[in-house]
Design an enzyme around this catalytic site. Structure first.
Site, PDB file in Angstrom:
ATOM      1  N   HIS A 509       1.055  -1.178   0.183  1.00  0.00           N
ATOM      2  CA  HIS A 509       0.248  -0.112   0.013  1.00  0.00           C
ATOM      3  C   HIS A 509       0.668   1.208  -0.010  1.00  0.00           C
ATOM      4  O   HIS A 509       2.164   1.031   0.192  1.00  0.00           O
ATOM      5  CB  HIS A 509      -0.891   0.036   1.179  1.00  0.00           C
ATOM      6  CG  HIS A 509      -0.097   0.336   2.393  1.00  0.00           C
ATOM      7  ND1 HIS A 509       0.138   1.660   3.003  1.00  0.00           N
ATOM      8  CD2 HIS A 509       0.110  -0.423   3.408  1.00  0.00           C
ATOM      9  CE1 HIS A 509       0.590   1.756   4.070  1.00  0.00           C
ATOM     10  NE2 HIS A 509       0.826   0.579   4.559  1.00  0.00           N
ATOM     11  N   CYS A 510       0.470   2.361  -0.340  1.00  0.00           N
ATOM     12  CA  CYS A 510       1.078   3.606  -0.090  1.00  0.00           C
ATOM     13  C   CYS A 510       0.155   4.564   0.733  1.00  0.00           C
ATOM     14  O   CYS A 510      -0.661   4.163   1.599  1.00  0.00           O
ATOM     15  CB  CYS A 510       1.589   4.325  -1.562  1.00  0.00           C
ATOM     16  SG  CYS A 510      -0.089   4.346  -2.592  1.00  0.00           S
TER      17      CYS A 510
END
Ligand code: FAD
Length: 564
Positions: A509-510
């Site tokens: 994820h970011c």
């Protein structure tokens, strides 16, 4: 011969039918009966009188009976209730509620637009003076007056559908201490559970005491009690737990009632009696996507049905393709809109579906007032046919959802949406709009080029100590991260491939999904076969977890929330 049309109900469906008939036939005699004191008022604006956004209740009434007569030569008889339909005589029995006189009125064609009445559950205390429902101008005036005269401080709103949520918001804006109690695990059922968490947080942020997964058990003089035993102070209570179609007249006249409890109509809104039409909240209609009967209880369908029914009386054909259910709402600083099916209703309908959740900016990031737009797209597998969308944000969510509504109405697929050419200027959107981006991600997912896990699955991954990469920069990671995530920024991952395992699933994820999407695709190209993007990314995870964490006191899966 001069046609005589009687209409029962003088608001959304009734008034629209009357106006359309007049446009088609200057000679027709049109009489509209309304049991309340007003015709043609804006039901949808009623809650806004509580906050003062609508300053006076007079503004809620759009046209008076006098104006109906003068402008349209339509006779609107207010305070007149139709108490019986006499099909053999082709007449109705009407009661003048001001003097209790009854009389008969004959028709050539009859239109039923009696709407739906708010449900009052059979529970202790429901008949007290401080318990309200909202349907018409009189109801909202009564509530408004009571709150002021009794110097009420605490209001409990029961039911988290459109009406309950709008009433709660407007009461909160007016300075009351508001609790909203919802029986289901979430408010606003057109949205999926994950998207609804964003709305839950918005309510909490604005001071609404939101209680979900708990029902109303009792109403006391100064409090309500819930099924779980909570006692909530409330000197006034608003019930908004749903509506029931007003079908008594139709039933007593022997007209067919459908399986959802609404009046059954054909494609032209004729009931089982060819001289009687019915429109609006009182009928059931065909759902274009589930192929089942449904009752949308929305103003748009009511007005369109009204026009189609009037047209049919005059031989103008109507193409009835069914409803898809499009709606929108404002909630404090957010707007939310949805159309078609969500993941839950697609599942219930037995449709093989999948979804993506993206959150690009609603306009170019450099521009003022650019905000993330939370967008969930639901599509059929394997056809890629678009089934529905939900959008929440501070910007133009309705535009995006309306695009999807148009696409659904044209049986479009993800391929059509990907290439859909939309207007663009940096102040208004992005060159590749949110809806195009969602289609691209969904196509990658559909064709197996990309895999994602849903934001609702992240907690379990953290608890299982899964291998999670946080692809943001170190500073962002430092400000708050998933408890066991490894920080490998997108800008560094090519030099750190040896840290990324190939023999077990890798979840990435970011902040908003774009960097992680790029990393997932790059790793796929490098031969990784077990890489998953975490849909929603860190912002989505925080929004998804927050309300449940705060209200249940469970352990957080993040070190710090970050909603920026
Ligand atoms: P109504 O507009 O309710 O009209 C029916 C009328 O028939 C009533 O006035 C009733 O008094 C009268 N009547 C019933 N029986 C008789 C009888 N026997 N004799 C004489 N008169 C009779 N929809 C949206 O799409 N968007 C929104 O934002 C939205 N917000 C809403 C907010 C509130 C607070 C409410 C109450 C509704 C909202 N709706 C909204 C729903 C929308 O108003 C309804 O779907 C629409 O009004 C249905 O039209 P209708 O003609 O079927 O019923």
């Amino acid at each position: 011969m001069r046609k005589k049309v009687l209409i029962i109900g003088g608001v959304a469906g009734g008034a629209s039918t009357a106006a359309r008939i007049r446009r088609l036939d200057e000679q027709a005699e049109i009489v509209m009966f309304e049991k309340g004191p007003h015709v043609s008022f804006s039901n949808c604006s009623l809650p806004y009188y509580l906050s003062g956004i609508v300053e006076t209740s007079d503004e809620l009434v759009l046209l008076s009976p006098e104006m109906f007569k003068k402008r349209y030569n339509i006779e609107a008889r207010v305070n007149h209730e139709v108490i019986k339909i006499n099909r053999n005589e082709k007449s109705v029995t009407v009661k003048n509620l001001l003097d209790d006189e009854t009389y008969e009125e004959e028709y050539d064609k009859l239109v039923i637009s009696t709407g739906a009445e708010p449900i009052r559950p059979n529970i202790e205390g429901v008949d007290q003076d401080h318990v309200f429902t909202i349907r018409n101008v009189g109801d909202i005036e009564n509530l408004h007056t009571y709150l002021r005269q009794q110097a009420v401080e605490h209001v409990a709103v029961v039911g988290g559908g459109f009406i309950g949520v709008e009433v709660a918001e407007n009461l909160q804006l007016a300075g009351y201490d508001v609790s909203l109690v919802e029986f289901a695990k979430q408010i606003m059922m057109p949205f999926d559970f994950d998207m609804a968490q964003i709305l839950h947080k918005e309510m909490l942020n604005h001071g609404v005491n939101l209680i979900v997964d708990d029902g109303l058990a009792k109403i006391r003089e100064d409090a309500i009690e819930t099924n779980s035993g909570r006692k909530i102070t409330a000197e006034a209570v608003v019930l908004a737990i749903g509506v029931r179609p007003e079908t008594t007249l139709a039933e007593e006249a022997g007209l067919d009632i459908g399986e959802t409890g609404g009046i059954r109509v054909d494609a032209n809104y004729r009931t089982s009696d060819p001289d009687i039409y019915a429109v609006g909240d009182a009928i059931e209609v065909y759902h274009r996507l589930t192929h089942k009967p449904t009752r949308p209880a929305l103003a748009g369908p009511a007005q369109k049905q009204a026009r189609a029914a009037a047209d049919h009386m005059y031989g103008i054909p109507n193409r009835n393709r069914g409803v898809i259910g499009s709606s929108s709402i404002k909630l404090f600083d957010l707007y939310a809109a949805s159309t078609g099916l969500n993941a839950r209703t697609a599942e219930q309908a037995g449709i093989n579906y999948d979804s993506v959740y993206v959150m690009p900016s609603d306009k170019v990031g450099l521009m003022p007032d650019s905000h993330p737009l939370h967008f969930k797209l639901v599509y059929e597998v394997p056809t890629g046919k678009i089934l529905g969308a939900q959008a929440i944000g501070k910007g133009n969510v309705d535009k995006r959802v309306d695009v999807i509504a148009a696409m659904i109405s044209m049986d479009a697929t993800l391929e059509d949406l990907k290439d859909l050419e939309l207007s663009y200027s940096p102040m208004l959107g992005t060159a590749k709009d949110v809806v195009n981006q969602a289609a691209l991600v969904a196509l990658n997912q559909l064709h197996g080029r990309y895999k994602e896990v849903k934001v609702s699955e992240v907690r379990a991954l953290v608890e299982q100590n899964a291998f999670i990469i946080d692809a943001r920069e170190k500073k962002e990671y430092g400000a708050g991260h998933l408890k066991n995530a490894v920080n490998i920024p997108l800008s560094e991952f090519r030099e750190r491939l040896d840290e990324i395992p190939k023999d077990k699933p890798v979840y990435i994820h970011c902040r908003s999904g774009q960097r992680s999407y790029n990393m997932v695709m790059a790793l796929e190209n490098l031969g990784y076969r077990n890489v998953y993007n975490i849909s929603g990314s860190y912002l989505g995870i925080c929004l998804y977890e927050y309300f449940q964490d705060v209200t249940t006191g469970r352990e957080k899966i993040v070190t710090e929330y970050n909603f920026n």
